[in-house]
Design a protein around this motif. Structure first.
Motif, PDB file in Angstrom:
ATOM      1  N   TYR A 124       0.824  -1.213   0.000  1.00 52.06           N
ATOM      2  CA  TYR A 124       0.000   0.000   0.000  1.00 52.06           C
ATOM      3  C   TYR A 124       0.858   1.262   0.000  1.00 52.06           C
ATOM      4  O   TYR A 124       0.523   2.246  -0.669  1.00 52.06           O
ATOM      5  CB  TYR A 124      -0.936   0.007   1.208  1.00 52.06           C
ATOM      6  CG  TYR A 124      -1.986   1.085   1.128  1.00 52.06           C
ATOM      7  CD1 TYR A 124      -3.135   0.903   0.364  1.00 52.06           C
ATOM      8  CD2 TYR A 124      -1.823   2.301   1.794  1.00 52.06           C
ATOM      9  CE1 TYR A 124      -4.097   1.900   0.267  1.00 52.06           C
ATOM     10  CE2 TYR A 124      -2.778   3.301   1.701  1.00 52.06           C
ATOM     11  CZ  TYR A 124      -3.914   3.100   0.941  1.00 52.06           C
ATOM     12  OH  TYR A 124      -4.861   4.090   0.838  1.00 52.06           O
ATOM     13  N   ALA A 125       1.950   1.234   0.738  1.00 53.75           N
ATOM     14  CA  ALA A 125       2.836   2.400   0.770  1.00 53.75           C
ATOM     15  C   ALA A 125       3.375   2.697  -0.625  1.00 53.75           C
ATOM     16  O   ALA A 125       3.430   3.853  -1.060  1.00 53.75           O
ATOM     17  CB  ALA A 125       3.985   2.167   1.745  1.00 53.75           C
ATOM     18  N   GLY A 126       3.756   1.655  -1.345  1.00 57.87           N
ATOM     19  CA  GLY A 126       4.264   1.850  -2.697  1.00 57.87           C
ATOM     20  C   GLY A 126       3.196   2.356  -3.643  1.00 57.87           C
ATOM     21  O   GLY A 126       3.418   3.296  -4.415  1.00 57.87           O
ATOM     22  N   ALA A 127       2.021   1.758  -3.584  1.00 62.99           N
ATOM     23  CA  ALA A 127       0.927   2.137  -4.477  1.00 62.99           C
ATOM     24  C   ALA A 127       0.423   3.545  -4.209  1.00 62.99           C
ATOM     25  O   ALA A 127      -0.074   4.221  -5.110  1.00 62.99           O
ATOM     26  CB  ALA A 127      -0.227   1.147  -4.334  1.00 62.99           C
ATOM     27  N   SER A 128       0.564   4.000  -2.963  1.00 68.48           N
ATOM     28  CA  SER A 128       0.038   5.310  -2.577  1.00 68.48           C
ATOM     29  C   SER A 128       1.079   6.418  -2.590  1.00 68.48           C
ATOM     30  O   SER A 128       0.762   7.575  -2.336  1.00 68.48           O
ATOM     31  CB  SER A 128      -0.587   5.219  -1.174  1.00 68.48           C
ATOM     32  OG  SER A 128      -1.625   4.268  -1.158  1.00 68.48           O
ATOM     33  N   GLY A 129       2.317   6.053  -2.861  1.00 68.13           N
ATOM     34  CA  GLY A 129       3.363   7.070  -2.898  1.00 68.13           C
ATOM     35  C   GLY A 129       3.850   7.494  -1.532  1.00 68.13           C
ATOM     36  O   GLY A 129       4.424   8.578  -1.386  1.00 68.13           O
ATOM     37  N   TYR A 130       3.652   6.643  -0.516  1.00 71.90           N
ATOM     38  CA  TYR A 130       4.111   6.955   0.842  1.00 71.90           C
ATOM     39  C   TYR A 130       5.580   6.541   0.949  1.00 71.90           C
ATOM     40  O   TYR A 130       5.919   5.476   1.465  1.00 71.90           O
ATOM     41  CB  TYR A 130       3.267   6.221   1.877  1.00 71.90           C
ATOM     42  CG  TYR A 130       1.800   6.609   1.880  1.00 71.90           C
ATOM     43  CD1 TYR A 130       1.347   7.759   1.239  1.00 71.90           C
ATOM     44  CD2 TYR A 130       0.851   5.814   2.528  1.00 71.90           C
ATOM     45  CE1 TYR A 130       0.004   8.114   1.248  1.00 71.90           C
ATOM     46  CE2 TYR A 130      -0.492   6.165   2.546  1.00 71.90           C
ATOM     47  CZ  TYR A 130      -0.910   7.315   1.903  1.00 71.90           C
ATOM     48  OH  TYR A 130      -2.243   7.660   1.920  1.00 71.90           O
ATOM     49  N   LEU A 131       6.436   7.392   0.461  1.00 71.59           N
ATOM     50  CA  LEU A 131       7.839   7.053   0.256  1.00 71.59           C
ATOM     51  C   LEU A 131       8.570   6.661   1.536  1.00 71.59           C
ATOM     52  O   LEU A 131       9.326   5.685   1.554  1.00 71.59           O
ATOM     53  CB  LEU A 131       8.559   8.218  -0.424  1.00 71.59           C
ATOM     54  CG  LEU A 131       9.976   7.944  -0.920  1.00 71.59           C
ATOM     55  CD1 LEU A 131       9.976   6.847  -1.973  1.00 71.59           C
ATOM     56  CD2 LEU A 131      10.592   9.225  -1.493  1.00 71.59           C
ATOM     57  N   GLU A 132       8.371   7.417   2.607  1.00 66.05           N
ATOM     58  CA  GLU A 132       9.112   7.140   3.843  1.00 66.05           C
ATOM     59  C   GLU A 132       8.717   5.793   4.450  1.00 66.05           C
ATOM     60  O   GLU A 132       9.569   5.032   4.904  1.00 66.05           O
ATOM     61  CB  GLU A 132       8.897   8.274   4.852  1.00 66.05           C
ATOM     62  CG  GLU A 132       9.506   9.598   4.420  1.00 66.05           C
ATOM     63  CD  GLU A 132      10.969   9.463   4.031  1.00 66.05           C
ATOM     64  OE1 GLU A 132      11.743   8.852   4.804  1.00 66.05           O
ATOM     65  OE2 GLU A 132      11.343   9.961   2.958  1.00 66.05           O
TER      66      GLU A 132
END
Length: 233
Positions: A108-116
């Motif tokens: 989900y972090a990758g798909a949503s652009g949550y880089l940190e």
């Protein structure tokens, strides 16, 4: 009753209440741990860092899930809460645990652009053989949704499956072209994928190549990038 028998009886009488207390303590400890595991989900949703830190001292089960299958770390990821996500990961939370939607903190972090958060999952055991509900990696939706920094990061990860094909028959490169919008960011994403070694000739389930899709969608610059990389129609 001789002295030895009296002594044995006394020892037995003294030991019985001690055993009872021991069982009670274990039961209370187990109940406390279970209660804290459930409470952890609540305080993570509330973003109460102080309470989270307090609960973690009792070593609760970090993988307890709510009715939607979300762990505490999954909730923190949905909230894009870097601080709480880091606290939970350092405490041992599973970055690959999937919820009912088959989202995991890493995916989900990758798909949503949550880089940190994505960076943290990579440092805490993110697996690349666990896929989202479309059978895809974190890179595929990131390429579509113009998360350029995510694409740059993942394509630099050793042995990352850049050419993984999802259930729709699309690689990250294909999805960037078929579903991506036109513009400089999308061109940059395609360029990053090509330079990272993405196969420019993997067709979709209908046998249509990335170059054919790019031409059909009027993506002139992207089509040229593909041609320069020896893509064929």
């Amino acid at each position: 009753m001789n002295s030895i028998q009296k002594l044995s009886l006394l020892i037995l009488m003294v030991s019985l209440p001690l055993q009872g207390c021991g069982n009670s303590t274990n039961t209370k400890s187990m109940e406390y741990s279970t209660q804290d595991s459930t409470s952890l989900l609540k305080v993570v949703s509330e973003r109460n860092v102080e309470r989270i830190t307090e609960i973690l001292k009792s070593q609760p089960d970090l993988e307890v899930k709510d009715q939607k299958g979300r762990t505490a770390l999954m909730l923190a990821t949905y909230n894009n809460d870097n601080t709480i996500a880091e606290i939970l990961m350092v405490s041992g939370a599973d970055v690959n645990a999937q919820d009912a939607m088959l989202n995991s903190p890493h995916l989900y972090a990758g798909a949503s652009g949550y880089l940190e958060i994505l960076k943290m999952t990579l440092s805490h055991g993110a697996r690349f053989d666990i896929f989202n509900r479309y059978g895809g990696t974190a890179l595929i939706p990131a390429a579509e949704k113009r998360h350029l920094e995510v694409v740059k990061l993942l394509t630099k990860v050793p042995k990352y499956p850049i050419d993984h094909v999802n259930n729709l028959g699309w690689t990250a490169l294909m999805e960037a072209i078929v579903l991506g919008t036109t513009g400089e960011t999308q061109v940059a994403i395609v360029d990053v994928l090509i330079k990272a070694g993405a196969d420019v000739n993997i067709p979709d389930n209908d046998g249509i190549t990335p170059l054919q899709h790019a031409k059909k969608r009027g993506m002139t610059t992207i089509a040229q990038l593909l041609k320069d990389a020896n893509a064929h129609e």
